[in-house]
Enzyme design. Sequence first.
Site, short mmCIF file in Angstrom:
data_model
loop_
_atom_site.label_atom_id
_atom_site.label_comp_id
_atom_site.label_asym_id
_atom_site.label_seq_id
_atom_site.Cartn_x
_atom_site.Cartn_y
_atom_site.Cartn_z
N VAL A 143 -37.98 -16.28 -0.27
CA VAL A 143 -36.85 -16.83 -1.13
C VAL A 143 -35.45 -16.33 -0.02
O VAL A 143 -34.68 -17.05 -0.01
CB VAL A 143 -36.65 -16.04 -2.42
CG1 VAL A 143 -35.41 -16.72 -3.23
CG2 VAL A 143 -37.80 -16.38 -3.32
N GLU A 144 -35.60 -14.89 0.49
CA GLU A 144 -34.43 -14.62 1.23
C GLU A 144 -34.42 -15.12 2.31
O GLU A 144 -33.33 -15.78 3.03
CB GLU A 144 -34.68 -13.01 1.19
CG GLU A 144 -34.32 -12.17 -0.14
CD GLU A 144 -32.84 -12.29 -0.42
OE1 GLU A 144 -32.12 -12.80 0.37
OE2 GLU A 144 -32.71 -11.98 -1.47
N SER A 145 -35.47 -15.20 3.16
CA SER A 145 -35.22 -15.64 4.75
C SER A 145 -36.46 -16.40 5.38
O SER A 145 -36.60 -16.66 6.49
CB SER A 145 -35.38 -14.37 5.74
OG SER A 145 -36.56 -13.51 5.44
N TYR A 199 -32.54 -18.22 -8.30
CA TYR A 199 -33.35 -17.05 -7.60
C TYR A 199 -34.61 -16.38 -8.09
O TYR A 199 -35.78 -16.48 -7.53
CB TYR A 199 -32.30 -16.13 -7.53
CG TYR A 199 -32.70 -14.82 -6.33
CD1 TYR A 199 -32.49 -15.04 -4.95
CD2 TYR A 199 -33.18 -13.51 -6.89
CE1 TYR A 199 -32.96 -13.96 -3.95
CE2 TYR A 199 -33.50 -12.52 -6.08
CZ TYR A 199 -33.38 -12.61 -4.53
OH TYR A 199 -33.71 -11.76 -3.59
#
Length: 389
Positions: free
Chosen positions: A130-132, A234
């Site tokens: 999700v982040e990177s 998120y």
Amino acid sequence: MKKRFLCIFFLCFICLDFYAEDIEEISPVESDIVTENETATEADIATEEDISTEVLATVPLAIPVIEKKELTLPGSERKEVDRFRKIYLEKKGEKQLQDALENAVDYRLYVRRMLQEKDLPPELEYLPVVESNYKASAKSRSGAIGLWQFMSNSVKPFLELNDYVDERYDPWKSTEAALRKLTDNYRFFNDWLLAIAAYNCGMGALNKALLKSPVKDFWYLAEHNLIPLQTIEYVPKLLAIADIAINSEYYKVAIPSHEEEYEALYNEKHGLFDFVTVNKAYSLNQLAQEMRIDEDLMKQLNPSFIRGFTHPSLESQVRLPLGTRQPAVEALAKLKPMDFPLKYKVVSGDSLWSISRRYGTSVKAICELNGINENDILRIGKIIYIPSK
């Protein structure tokens, strides 16, 4: 009378003989019968096996039922999660998810080991997607950096950030920092979905939203738009990705768990290292050359040294391939540390060649000191570190 009897008998005999021949021509069953005193031939046995095979072939085989595993985090069956699950089960989304998880399998297995050691939810293994997209060098438009996308204002007290070191780029150190931060969030909110949401929008923002909410629940906050849209999406996105990855067989998605490599520590070699401590500026390239190991490997293991050398005045730990600490100690004894470099701000008309001539050094030395290439364009205002003579 006697002659008549003999004629009748003779006619009956002829009729019986003719009837027997006719039966033999029509149905040769008699030749296939095995009496108690006879033994079946190989041809007979093969015929029986063929018949059995044909019969079995018509019987449908039982298809194994793959049961869906329950996540430890709640909410995976909600419609908000299903929206993202559908996206990642489409061809494009599935390919993106496969690539993200497979290209960084070494980091992923390290994250998995850390989660197990700290007894944290296994779904957090998929938060870097999700982040990177699990890219250790990722940098967002807002300036968040690394696998776990730390902002510069959220680094302390978890990571080091200065002119020479940016530990956000270090996937191992940033993993430990992210898990510490998530644990702190959980201890504060006592709820994992809220802890994960706070990782995205910040503890202060989430706590402010909870003070306005009569229900201390992530889904309530999301439904009533009490938190930013990015945070609203998120958590469901994480749950969808984790559900697909953990239940890849159920969803018929080719995402290997790498359980064998994990158990055998095969790919986990990137989580097991040797280290050497230095207190001055040493070039990573020179150290790699002296140790006769690949320069790119040395940089990959030490991405936090953003200028290609260790900190000039603070203690630095150099990460090494397992089993190479002694060669590193011997190599450092032969190397001369860099003097603390001068700073120079680029002005209009500057080039690496002109700067090197001005300070009596080489273009190669400047590039090595600053972690740049000889053909890089110098931006006006950029700080260049100049090696001492």
